[in-house]
Design a protein around this motif. Structure first.
Motif, mmCIF file in Angstrom:
data_model
loop_
_atom_site.group_PDB
_atom_site.id
_atom_site.type_symbol
_atom_site.label_atom_id
_atom_site.label_comp_id
_atom_site.label_asym_id
_atom_site.label_seq_id
_atom_site.Cartn_x
_atom_site.Cartn_y
_atom_site.Cartn_z
ATOM 1 N N HIS A 75 0.801 -1.213 0.000
ATOM 2 C CA HIS A 75 0.000 0.000 0.000
ATOM 3 C C HIS A 75 0.845 1.279 0.000
ATOM 4 O O HIS A 75 0.301 2.367 -0.129
ATOM 5 C CB HIS A 75 -0.939 0.013 1.211
ATOM 6 N N LEU A 76 2.157 1.156 0.125
ATOM 7 C CA LEU A 76 3.015 2.330 0.152
ATOM 8 C C LEU A 76 3.296 2.881 -1.240
ATOM 9 O O LEU A 76 3.450 4.085 -1.412
ATOM 10 C CB LEU A 76 4.344 2.015 0.841
ATOM 11 N N ILE A 77 3.389 2.017 -2.228
ATOM 12 C CA ILE A 77 3.711 2.451 -3.586
ATOM 13 C C ILE A 77 2.922 1.586 -4.567
ATOM 14 O O ILE A 77 2.754 0.389 -4.341
ATOM 15 C CB ILE A 77 5.233 2.359 -3.840
ATOM 16 N N SER A 78 2.452 2.193 -5.633
ATOM 17 C CA SER A 78 1.668 1.430 -6.607
ATOM 18 C C SER A 78 2.606 0.619 -7.501
ATOM 19 O O SER A 78 3.790 0.915 -7.634
ATOM 20 C CB SER A 78 0.818 2.370 -7.452
ATOM 21 N N TRP A 79 2.051 -0.409 -8.145
ATOM 22 C CA TRP A 79 2.837 -1.224 -9.057
ATOM 23 C C TRP A 79 3.316 -0.401 -10.239
ATOM 24 O O TRP A 79 4.421 -0.601 -10.747
ATOM 25 C CB TRP A 79 2.010 -2.417 -9.548
ATOM 26 N N GLU A 80 2.483 0.532 -10.679
ATOM 27 C CA GLU A 80 2.876 1.381 -11.804
ATOM 28 C C GLU A 80 4.085 2.239 -11.437
ATOM 29 O O GLU A 80 5.033 2.369 -12.210
ATOM 30 C CB GLU A 80 1.713 2.278 -12.251
ATOM 31 N N SER A 81 4.049 2.826 -10.249
ATOM 32 C CA SER A 81 5.174 3.656 -9.803
ATOM 33 C C SER A 81 6.437 2.826 -9.647
ATOM 34 O O SER A 81 7.530 3.257 -10.032
ATOM 35 C CB SER A 81 4.840 4.338 -8.478
ATOM 36 N N ALA A 82 6.293 1.648 -9.087
ATOM 37 C CA ALA A 82 7.453 0.769 -8.921
ATOM 38 C C ALA A 82 8.016 0.375 -10.288
ATOM 39 O O ALA A 82 9.241 0.344 -10.484
ATOM 40 C CB ALA A 82 7.069 -0.464 -8.124
ATOM 41 N N GLY A 83 7.132 0.103 -11.250
ATOM 42 C CA GLY A 83 7.582 -0.252 -12.599
ATOM 43 C C GLY A 83 8.307 0.886 -13.290
ATOM 44 O O GLY A 83 9.339 0.680 -13.924
ATOM 45 N N VAL A 84 7.781 2.095 -13.143
ATOM 46 C CA VAL A 84 8.421 3.264 -13.748
ATOM 47 C C VAL A 84 9.800 3.492 -13.129
ATOM 48 O O VAL A 84 10.771 3.774 -13.840
ATOM 49 C CB VAL A 84 7.531 4.518 -13.592
ATOM 50 N N MET A 85 9.893 3.362 -11.821
ATOM 51 C CA MET A 85 11.190 3.539 -11.156
ATOM 52 C C MET A 85 12.184 2.471 -11.602
ATOM 53 O O MET A 85 13.359 2.765 -11.857
ATOM 54 C CB MET A 85 11.009 3.513 -9.638
ATOM 55 N N LEU A 86 11.714 1.232 -11.718
ATOM 56 C CA LEU A 86 12.595 0.146 -12.133
ATOM 57 C C LEU A 86 13.066 0.356 -13.577
ATOM 58 O O LEU A 86 14.253 0.177 -13.889
ATOM 59 C CB LEU A 86 11.873 -1.194 -11.999
ATOM 60 N N ILE A 87 12.159 0.768 -14.456
ATOM 61 C CA ILE A 87 12.528 1.034 -15.847
ATOM 62 C C ILE A 87 13.546 2.173 -15.918
ATOM 63 O O ILE A 87 14.517 2.096 -16.674
ATOM 64 C CB ILE A 87 11.277 1.335 -16.695
ATOM 65 N N ALA A 88 13.337 3.223 -15.135
ATOM 66 C CA ALA A 88 14.278 4.342 -15.125
ATOM 67 C C ALA A 88 15.662 3.889 -14.665
ATOM 68 O O ALA A 88 16.681 4.301 -15.244
ATOM 69 C CB ALA A 88 13.758 5.461 -14.226
ATOM 70 N N LEU A 89 15.723 3.046 -13.655
ATOM 71 C CA LEU A 89 17.015 2.535 -13.184
ATOM 72 C C LEU A 89 17.695 1.680 -14.249
ATOM 73 O O LEU A 89 18.909 1.796 -14.477
ATOM 74 C CB LEU A 89 16.829 1.725 -11.906
ATOM 75 N N VAL A 90 16.945 0.828 -14.913
ATOM 76 C CA VAL A 90 17.517 -0.045 -15.936
ATOM 77 C C VAL A 90 18.018 0.783 -17.126
ATOM 78 O O VAL A 90 19.127 0.572 -17.618
ATOM 79 C CB VAL A 90 16.482 -1.108 -16.384
ATOM 80 N N VAL A 91 17.208 1.746 -17.588
ATOM 81 C CA VAL A 91 17.615 2.583 -18.716
ATOM 82 C C VAL A 91 18.862 3.404 -18.347
ATOM 83 O O VAL A 91 19.789 3.540 -19.146
ATOM 84 C CB VAL A 91 16.460 3.494 -19.171
ATOM 85 N N GLY A 92 18.894 3.945 -17.133
ATOM 86 C CA GLY A 92 20.074 4.688 -16.685
ATOM 87 C C GLY A 92 21.313 3.816 -16.650
ATOM 88 O O GLY A 92 22.402 4.238 -17.056
ATOM 89 N N GLY A 93 21.172 2.576 -16.179
ATOM 90 C CA GLY A 93 22.306 1.651 -16.145
ATOM 91 C C GLY A 93 22.798 1.298 -17.534
ATOM 92 O O GLY A 93 24.006 1.250 -17.791
ATOM 93 N N ILE A 94 21.864 1.070 -18.451
ATOM 94 C CA ILE A 94 22.247 0.766 -19.830
ATOM 95 C C ILE A 94 22.962 1.962 -20.457
ATOM 96 O O ILE A 94 23.974 1.800 -21.147
ATOM 97 C CB ILE A 94 21.011 0.353 -20.652
ATOM 98 N N PHE A 95 22.455 3.164 -20.213
ATOM 99 C CA PHE A 95 23.099 4.364 -20.745
ATOM 100 C C PHE A 95 24.527 4.499 -20.229
ATOM 101 O O PHE A 95 25.444 4.808 -20.987
ATOM 102 C CB PHE A 95 22.286 5.611 -20.382
ATOM 103 N N ARG A 96 24.730 4.255 -18.945
ATOM 104 C CA ARG A 96 26.082 4.357 -18.378
ATOM 105 C C ARG A 96 27.020 3.319 -18.991
ATOM 106 O O ARG A 96 28.178 3.609 -19.277
ATOM 107 C CB ARG A 96 26.037 4.205 -16.864
#
Length: 96
Positions: A20-41
């Motif tokens: 109940h602290l964070i929605s699945w959509e928010s968690a997915g967006v955060m995870l995608i942002a982390l993965v894309v940032g890692g790939i960019f680096r």
């Protein structure tokens, strides 16, 4: 030393509250942002290293190749060969 474990009431609390602290959509967006940032680096570091290798392969002896710190890694200084820098005339394509 005591064994470290998570008490059962803490597990029950976390299982009940965390969803109940964070929605699945928010968690997915955060995870995608982390993965894309890692790939960019990773791609940025790969390109920096290719550039460094290309410079070092074509540089005359005594040349110091400097790459500043970038997204992919720290600054690099590489000296090619020994002695003073060789001076060579620019090479033109045949027929010019």
């Amino acid at each position: 030393m005591k064994d470290k474990y998570i008490p059962a009431d803490m597990l029950e609390w976390s299982a009940a509250v965390l969803p109940h602290l964070i929605s699945w959509e928010s968690a997915g967006v955060m995870l995608i942002a982390l993965v894309v940032g890692g790939i960019f680096r990773l791609l940025a570091e790969w390109q920096r290293r290719l550039t460094l290798v290309a410079l070092v392969e074509r540089a005359p002896g005594g040349t110091v190749v400097v790459q500043e710190r970038g997204l992919g890694g720290p600054a690099m200084w590489v000296q090619v060969g020994h002695g003073p820098r060789a001076i060579s005339p620019p090479q033109l394509p045949p027929g010019r």
